[in-house]
Motif scaffolding. Structure first.
Motif, PDB file in Angstrom:
ATOM      1  N   THR A 164     -23.391  29.717 -16.472  1.00 20.90           N
ATOM      2  CA  THR A 164     -23.371  29.844 -15.012  1.00 20.90           C
ATOM      3  C   THR A 164     -24.722  29.422 -14.452  1.00 20.90           C
ATOM      4  O   THR A 164     -25.778  29.822 -14.972  1.00 20.90           O
ATOM      5  CB  THR A 164     -23.081  31.292 -14.608  1.00 20.90           C
ATOM      6  OG1 THR A 164     -21.806  31.657 -15.146  1.00 20.90           O
ATOM      7  CG2 THR A 164     -23.049  31.437 -13.093  1.00 20.90           C
ATOM      8  N   GLY A 168     -22.187  27.400 -10.178  1.00 19.37           N
ATOM      9  CA  GLY A 168     -21.126  28.268 -10.663  1.00 19.37           C
ATOM     10  C   GLY A 168     -20.988  28.171 -12.173  1.00 19.37           C
ATOM     11  O   GLY A 168     -21.835  27.602 -12.862  1.00 19.37           O
ATOM     12  N   PRO A 169     -19.879  28.747 -12.712  1.00 16.55           N
ATOM     13  CA  PRO A 169     -19.664  28.694 -14.165  1.00 16.55           C
ATOM     14  C   PRO A 169     -19.099  27.336 -14.591  1.00 16.55           C
ATOM     15  O   PRO A 169     -18.216  26.790 -13.942  1.00 16.55           O
ATOM     16  CB  PRO A 169     -18.652  29.828 -14.406  1.00 16.55           C
ATOM     17  CG  PRO A 169     -17.910  29.941 -13.098  1.00 16.55           C
ATOM     18  CD  PRO A 169     -18.875  29.593 -12.017  1.00 16.55           C
ATOM     19  N   TRP A 170     -19.609  26.811 -15.693  1.00 11.02           N
ATOM     20  CA  TRP A 170     -19.212  25.479 -16.156  1.00 11.02           C
ATOM     21  C   TRP A 170     -18.955  25.494 -17.655  1.00 11.02           C
ATOM     22  O   TRP A 170     -19.513  26.278 -18.391  1.00 11.02           O
ATOM     23  CB  TRP A 170     -20.329  24.453 -15.905  1.00 11.02           C
ATOM     24  CG  TRP A 170     -20.770  24.367 -14.489  1.00 11.02           C
ATOM     25  CD1 TRP A 170     -21.786  25.037 -13.885  1.00 11.02           C
ATOM     26  CD2 TRP A 170     -20.155  23.568 -13.494  1.00 11.02           C
ATOM     27  NE1 TRP A 170     -21.881  24.717 -12.572  1.00 11.02           N
ATOM     28  CE2 TRP A 170     -20.868  23.793 -12.299  1.00 11.02           C
ATOM     29  CE3 TRP A 170     -19.059  22.690 -13.454  1.00 11.02           C
ATOM     30  CZ2 TRP A 170     -20.548  23.175 -11.089  1.00 11.02           C
ATOM     31  CZ3 TRP A 170     -18.751  22.067 -12.274  1.00 11.02           C
ATOM     32  CH2 TRP A 170     -19.485  22.315 -11.109  1.00 11.02           C
ATOM     33  N   ASP A 194     -14.628  23.507 -13.992  1.00  7.47           N
ATOM     34  CA  ASP A 194     -14.932  24.848 -13.488  1.00  7.47           C
ATOM     35  C   ASP A 194     -14.455  25.874 -14.513  1.00  7.47           C
ATOM     36  O   ASP A 194     -13.265  25.944 -14.845  1.00  7.47           O
ATOM     37  CB  ASP A 194     -14.229  25.051 -12.142  1.00  7.47           C
ATOM     38  CG  ASP A 194     -14.627  26.359 -11.472  1.00  7.47           C
ATOM     39  OD1 ASP A 194     -14.215  26.546 -10.319  1.00  7.47           O
ATOM     40  OD2 ASP A 194     -15.349  27.163 -12.100  1.00  7.47           O
ATOM     41  N   GLY A 196     -14.561  29.082 -14.155  1.00  3.84           N
ATOM     42  CA  GLY A 196     -14.294  30.371 -13.529  1.00  3.84           C
ATOM     43  C   GLY A 196     -13.010  31.019 -14.045  1.00  3.84           C
ATOM     44  O   GLY A 196     -12.920  32.224 -14.198  1.00  3.84           O
ATOM     45  N   ARG A 200     -10.496  34.457 -17.440  1.00  4.62           N
ATOM     46  CA  ARG A 200      -9.206  35.023 -17.041  1.00  4.62           C
ATOM     47  C   ARG A 200      -8.083  34.537 -17.954  1.00  4.62           C
ATOM     48  O   ARG A 200      -7.180  35.291 -18.316  1.00  4.62           O
ATOM     49  CB  ARG A 200      -8.898  34.657 -15.584  1.00  4.62           C
ATOM     50  CG  ARG A 200      -9.799  35.375 -14.582  1.00  4.62           C
ATOM     51  CD  ARG A 200      -9.274  35.215 -13.158  1.00  4.62           C
ATOM     52  NE  ARG A 200      -9.228  33.828 -12.743  1.00  4.62           N
ATOM     53  CZ  ARG A 200     -10.257  33.191 -12.196  1.00  4.62           C
ATOM     54  NH1 ARG A 200     -11.414  33.830 -12.018  1.00  4.62           N
ATOM     55  NH2 ARG A 200     -10.153  31.921 -11.828  1.00  4.62           N
TER      56      ARG A 200
END
Length: 868
Positions: A164, A168-170, A194, A196, A200
């Motif tokens: 991150t 953003g998160p990569w 991405d 992100g 999940r």
């Protein structure tokens, strides 16, 4: 943007680290612990497999993008800011932007290269120009990891992340772009997505797994596996369809030589609709059967060897326009070729056109370079030769192989000009234009006069090297030297001519005045006794007047305007008769040697001029010898050719008699040699010379169509060489002294004297009367005509000046002869020969008395006229 590839120290987050707390306070919990351990193991396996699958998907997607890129275009990039001006960079940047737009999960797409020093730099990215997130070509990636460098070294794809940062998160997929012909990794294709939803997705997989275990482990696992397989297939198909549709390259599938699928880019490129191409023969787009067959043979030969075939060919659009195509093909199933091949067709028409333009332009430049009339050399920024043209090889004798790789100053700059050469190259290397004339040296050691032009070679703000142009100006320098020499000769000739005109202009007045002085002195001497003390003074006056007359004669000789009577004579005989006189002239301490040529040395010249030449040269030689020495006089025959005459002004081709006078004296200094023949120039002391001796020699030789050359070295003596045109016919032999005139033999003859100068007229009347003549005198021609007409008796002789205001002496003589037939005539004048020639009186039929004349010369000329 500045793409931040996560370093190897970042690992996927441990999401399940404390998901299930374990309490080991009671031994009865052992079974629960085992269940938890088994469950944790299953969860770990799910996490690992899910993460691996997602990374594999990322790499598959990145590899499909890498396959769509043209390795040749990537190889053309230099990894410097200069790439922004290249067509290949623009095309790749546009292609990366399109692919990113067609791939929703992709956030950034970029190419990275590796420099020779190991640094990783950006080549191109998908960001629009001017964007704050754009990474320009040549930007160094300072966070390169060992995994990234290993991808360059091994050519193996890899993923890194997630991590991150401010974007953003990569998570990044890195796929090498490999040149199939060399196996070299030319770049890494980087795709950032991405991350992100990455965690999940992993948690979802864990939860789904746990639910499957609780409900029905076996059935659920089977269903879950089937679901995953279907989803992967579906996602793969969707991904391939997206790439197929969105890649800005013509793509399709051919089975059994028929198009079974084509994308929109291919249809647009070829000008057909999809319906017009699908299920049509692939031959439709080829210009000929021969080209179709060639592509098939070469393509399948490559596929059989490496699985991929890359061919350059030509396609024909629907509107019959021809496109140059780079065609890349791969089999759908290498075990079953009938399933067909997938192809990607890249339109390289513009690139081929640009390559052809570059080739033509390079040919033009090469022809201009090689065919230039000047020697041209191209240097790098360290003065090392990179290229030379044909004229350089011809001028400096170095072949390209001998010149390339050597420093220019070590190659052609002479040792004594090294500092100059170093300064010139330093100035050009610093960006300064230089132009100067100097000397350079060939391989064989020949020193060459050259004009040097040096200029830096620039590409934008960068200096790539230097070019030098060398023009051979040897002939120009010779011409300039010859021009300066001729200019000096012209100035000398003009100066000599000016002095000559001056001498000729004053000669008439000088001679008239001297005539009055000499005449009166001689008449006064005739009236004095031999013992009269006044005779001494009068004799001094007469000698001074004669020396002045001789001086005027020398001036006229220099000016080539004295009255001469040239005749054919043998120079050997003439000089031989003069030797006794010359020996007395030079004295006993100097030995005189005479070396005549064995052949007859016939020239045309006034004998008295030979006397003047030898007397002046021998006196100068005598004065140059200190003590005992030698003077050598010699004659020879020479034939001068045109080449000799070109380098010796004044010389004319043909046979010449050369008269040389050499001495063993002190020689002549170079600064004196150029002024030798100037009148009144002398190196002797005051009262020791007039400075007219050599001027007289020069004038006599020029007057007789010859020329003079001088050779001298300090302390080694001097040689004067006189070249006179050789004449055919018999020589007149040596000249003899005129007999002494018979004075006082007049028999009462009547003489009519005409002279416009009253003083000379009075003096002439007295001289004639002293000789026994009866004299009629007149100051003007018209008065003389009236006297002649009024005189009843005989007039035996007319003595008249040649140049008078009313009419010439010739005209007067003609008119008087009509009145007094049989009258004799003697002309006199103080004017020079050129003036009299223009008056038309200098021919062999006249008797001429040059002023100033003595009483004896007058008496002799009168008797010749009366008795002849």
């Amino acid at each position: 943007m500045t793409h931040r590839i996560p370093s190897s120290r970042h690992r996927p987050p441990k999401l399940i680290r404390h998901a299930f707390p374990v309490h080991l306070s009671r031994p009865s919990a052992g079974a629960g612990v085992l269940a938890v351990v088994l469950c944790a193991g299953a969860i770990g396996l799910v996490i690992h497999r899910t993460d691996a699958r997602m990374r594999a998907d990322l790499l598959d997607h990145a590899q499909s993008i890498a396959a769509a890129l043209h390795v040749g275009e990537i190889s053309a990039l230099t990894g410097t800011p200069a790439d922004t001006a290249s067509t290949d960079y623009s095309r790749l940047k546009e292609q990366l932007a399109r692919i990113r737009q067609a791939t929703p999960a992709c956030r950034f797409l970029y190419l990275m290269g590796r420099r020779a020093d190991g640094a990783v730099v950006f080549l191109a990215d998908s960001e629009p120009p001017g964007s704050p997130d754009e990474s320009p070509p040549g930007q160094v990636y300072e966070e390169a990891t060992a995994l990234l460098l290993r991808a360059f070294d091994t050519g193996l794809a890899a993923t890194e992340g997630p991590v991150t940062d401010r974007w953003g998160p990569w998570i990044s997929g890195l796929v090498p772009a490999v040149d199939s012909s060399t196996g070299r990794v030319v770049a890494l294709v980087g795709m950032d997505i991405d991350a992100g939803g990455w965690t999940r997705r992993i948690l979802w997989s864990v939860a789904f797994t746990m639910l499957s275990v609780v409900l029905a482990a076996g059935a659920f696992l089977f269903a879950l596996g089937l679901h995953r397989a279907n989803r992967r297939i579906r996602e793969g198909q969707e991904r391939l369809q997206a790439i197929f549709r969105g890649t800005p390259v013509g793509m399709g599938i051919v089975a059994n030589q028929v198009f079974t699928e084509v994308n929109d880019w291919f249809c647009e490129m070829m000008g057909y609709s999809r319906e017009e191409l699908v299920m049509q023969p692939a031959r439709t787009v080829y210009p000929s059967d021969e080209e179709f067959d060639r592509v098939g043979r070469e393509k399948y030969a490559q596929i059989a060897q490496s699985g991929i075939g890359v061919i350059e060919t030509r396609f024909v659009r629907k509107d019959r326009a021809t496109l140059h195509i780079l065609l890349s093909s791969a089999t759908l199933d290498r075990a079953n070729l009938e399933r067909g091949v997938a192809f990607a067709a890249l339109d390289i028409t513009e690139r081929k056109r640009a390559e052809e333009e570059l080739r033509v332009r390079a040919t033009y430049l090469s022809e201009l370079f090689e065919g230039a009339p000047e020697a041209i050399v191209v240097l790098d920024n360290h003065d090392v030769v990179q290229r030379v043209n044909r004229e350089f090889t011809r001028l400096f004798e170095y072949t390209p192989d001998e010149a390339i790789g050597r420093r220019i100053n070590d190659l052609i700059v002479p040792a004594d000009l090294k500092d100059e050469g170093a300064k010139a190259t330093a100035d050009v290397a610093a960006g300064t234009h230089v132009l100067f004339e100097t000397i350079r040296q060939s391989k064989g050691g020949t020193r060459i006069n050259v004009s040097v032009l040096g200029n830096p070679i620039r590409l934008g703000a960068d200096q790539l090297g230097v070019y030098g142009v060398y023009r051979d100006i040897t002939d120009l320098k010779k011409a300039e030297g010859e021009r300066d020499r001729l200019q000096a000769q012209l100035l000398q000739a003009q100066k000599m001519e000016a002095v000559g005109r001056l001498a000729g202009g004053v000669a008439h007045d000088f001679n008239n005045m001297l005539q009055v002085i000499l005449g009166h002195v001689e008449m006064a001497l005739g009236q004095l006794a031999e013992t009269d003390p006044l005779r001494v003074d009068l004799e001094e006056i007469r000698r001074a007047a004669r020396r002045t007359a001789d001086l005027t004669g020398q001036l006229l000789a220099f000016a080539r305007k004295q009255i001469v009577q040239p005749k054919l004579l043998d120079l050997n005989e003439t000089i031989g008769a003069m030797l006794k006189m010359l020996e007395r002239l030079i004295g006993e301490d100097i030995r005189l040697t005479w070396k005549p040529t064995a052949r007859r040395a016939t020239v045309k010249i006034d004998p008295s001029q030979v006397d003047q030449i030898l007397a002046n040269l021998c006196v100068n030689a005598r004065d140059a010898i200190q003590g005992i020495g030698d003077i050598v006089i010699e004659t020879d025959w020479v034939t001068l050719d045109a080449e000799f005459c070109e380098t010796h002004p004044g010389a004319r081709p043909g046979s010449h008699v050369k008269l040389s006078v050499s001495d063993t004296g002190r020689g002549i200094a170079p600064e004196v040699r150029d002024r030798l023949f100037e009148p009144f120039f002398t190196t002797k002391g005051v009262g020791e010379g007039t400075g007219l001796g050599l001027a007289t020699v020069y004038g006599i030789v020029e007057q007789n169509g010859g020329f003079v050359r001088v050779y001298s070295e300090p302390d080694r003596g001097t040689t004067f060489s006189i070249f006179l045109p050789h004449q055919g016919g018999d020589a007149a032999g040596t000249h003899t002294e005129l007999p002494k005139p018979r004075r006082g033999v007049a028999a009462g003859e009547t003489v009519l004297v005409v002279e416009d100068d009253a003083a000379i007229l009075r003096m002439g009347v007295r001289m004639l009367e002293g000789l026994g003549y009866r004299v009629l005198s007149a100051e003007h021609p018209n008065v003389a005509l009236r006297l002649a007409e009024a005189h009843d008796g005989r007039i035996d002789l007319l003595l008249t000046d040649l140049v008078m205001p009313e009419m010439t002496g010739r005209e007067l003589a003609t008119r008087v002869e009509r009145m007094k037939p049989g009258i004799g005539c003697v002309f006199m004048s103080g004017y020079t020969a050129d003036v009299l020639a223009r008056r038309g009186v200098l021919d062999g039929s006249v008797r001429f008395l040059q002023k100033p004349f003595t009483l004896d010369e007058l008496a002799l000329k009168m008797r010749e006229a009366l008795e002849g």
